[in-house]
Write a protein that holds these residues in place. Structure first.
Motif, PDB file in Angstrom:
ATOM      1  N   ASN A 168      -0.728   4.512   5.706  1.00  0.00           N
ATOM      2  CA  ASN A 168      -0.494   4.656   4.788  1.00  0.00           C
ATOM      3  C   ASN A 168       0.238   5.996   5.001  1.00  0.00           C
ATOM      4  O   ASN A 168      -0.577   6.964   4.902  1.00  0.00           O
ATOM      5  N   GLN A 169       1.818   5.374   4.715  1.00  0.00           N
ATOM      6  CA  GLN A 169       2.133   7.342   4.601  1.00  0.00           C
ATOM      7  C   GLN A 169       2.268   8.363   4.138  1.00  0.00           C
ATOM      8  O   GLN A 169       1.845   9.259   4.509  1.00  0.00           O
ATOM      9  N   ASP A 170       1.750   7.601   2.457  1.00  0.00           N
ATOM     10  CA  ASP A 170       1.810   8.697   1.830  1.00  0.00           C
ATOM     11  C   ASP A 170      -0.055   9.551   2.159  1.00  0.00           C
ATOM     12  O   ASP A 170       0.671  11.188   2.046  1.00  0.00           O
ATOM     13  N   TRP A 171      -0.767   9.035   2.415  1.00  0.00           N
ATOM     14  CA  TRP A 171      -1.643   9.876   3.359  1.00  0.00           C
ATOM     15  C   TRP A 171      -1.668  10.658   4.066  1.00  0.00           C
ATOM     16  O   TRP A 171      -1.908  11.372   3.793  1.00  0.00           O
ATOM     17  N   PHE A 172      -1.028  10.664   4.971  1.00  0.00           N
ATOM     18  CA  PHE A 172      -0.374  10.723   6.349  1.00  0.00           C
ATOM     19  C   PHE A 172       0.170  12.289   6.160  1.00  0.00           C
ATOM     20  O   PHE A 172      -0.477  13.298   6.111  1.00  0.00           O
ATOM     21  N   ARG A 173       1.046  11.749   5.108  1.00  0.00           N
ATOM     22  CA  ARG A 173       1.764  13.037   4.752  1.00  0.00           C
ATOM     23  C   ARG A 173       0.957  13.937   4.446  1.00  0.00           C
ATOM     24  O   ARG A 173       1.357  15.095   4.241  1.00  0.00           O
ATOM     25  N   ALA A 174      -0.052  13.492   3.373  1.00  0.00           N
ATOM     26  CA  ALA A 174      -0.153  14.301   2.453  1.00  0.00           C
ATOM     27  C   ALA A 174      -1.976  15.101   3.066  1.00  0.00           C
ATOM     28  O   ALA A 174      -2.005  15.916   2.517  1.00  0.00           O
TER      29      ALA A 174
END
Ligand SMILES: N[C@@H](CCC(=O)N[C@@H](CS)C(=O)NCC(=O)O)C(=O)O
Length: 201
Positions: A168-174
């Motif tokens: 989950n790239q979005d979770w990681f980036r946030a």
């Protein structure tokens, strides 16, 4: 005759072995295998049947990715990946062991959480985050995991953090792991990583 590397492109264990072989300049022939249909020659030389494996013309076999990295770097280590700060080589190996033995199983549960519906995805992610927090703390104090110089743990561990990121790239980036995010971005943009991920025709 060159040693033969059995590999699987996306496997994080194989990625780290290929990066060490690449930086060392040691020449191998690479056999990309299908994990669903492993070649008999691999099963014959390594009954545990995981990749990566290196088979030498004299019949010798190395069947652990870290040992493959150490073998290649012991022949040539132009970027001094094996040079951990004085007295820290045990700590470096302990970090890799924690990655392989604790983080990797937690990562697999997070990645395949739909198969384990007794807990929500976030439960599995939180278990895996324990290791992320530890790495991020190190990286908030220094450029690389063992200090201000890139060493074996950076290259041995980052393919697994990339796998976590890809769930989950979005979770990681946030997330709050800002230093880990920059470190991962640098490793993913590196020439060596991209060279070993090239698709062969
Ligand atoms: N401890 C081994 C683990 C290697 C491993 O588990 N590789 C996976 C692929 S990422 C594998 O070959 N699994 C066997 C299978 O999927 O059949 C190493 O470090 O080389």
């Amino acid at each position: 005759m060159k040693p033969l590397l059995y590999s699987f492109r996306r496997c994080p264990f194989a990625i780290r072995a290929r990066m060490a072989i690449k930086v060392s300049g040691v020449e191998v022939d690479t056999h990309e295998v299908s994990l669903r249909n492993k070649p008999q020659s691999l099963l014959d030389c390594s009954p545990k049947a995981t990749v990566p494996v290196v088979k030498f013309p004299d019949g010798r076999v190395i069947e652990e990715s870290i040992e493959i990295m150490q073998w290649a770097l012991s022949i040539n280590d132009p970027e001094q990946w094996l040079d951990t700060p004085d007295g820290a080589s045990e700590e470096a190996m302990a970090l890799i062991t924690e990655n392989d033995e604790s983080f990797k199983p937690a990562l697999d549960l997070y990645k395949y959480s739909v198969r384990f519906p007794e807990h929500p995805e976030s439960y599995y992610r939180e278990k895996a985050e324990i290791f992320l927090a530890q790495l991020d703390l190190r990286l908030s104090q220094q450029h690389y995991l063992m200090g201000d110089h890139l060493t074996l743990p950076d290259m041995a561990i980052f393919p697994f953090i990339r796998q976590f990121y890809n769930v989950n790239q979005d979770w990681f980036r946030a997330s709050k792991y800002n230093d880990l995010i920059s470190w991962l971005d640098q490793r993913m943009a590196s020439k060596i990583f991209n060279a070993v991920m090239e698709k062969k025709a």
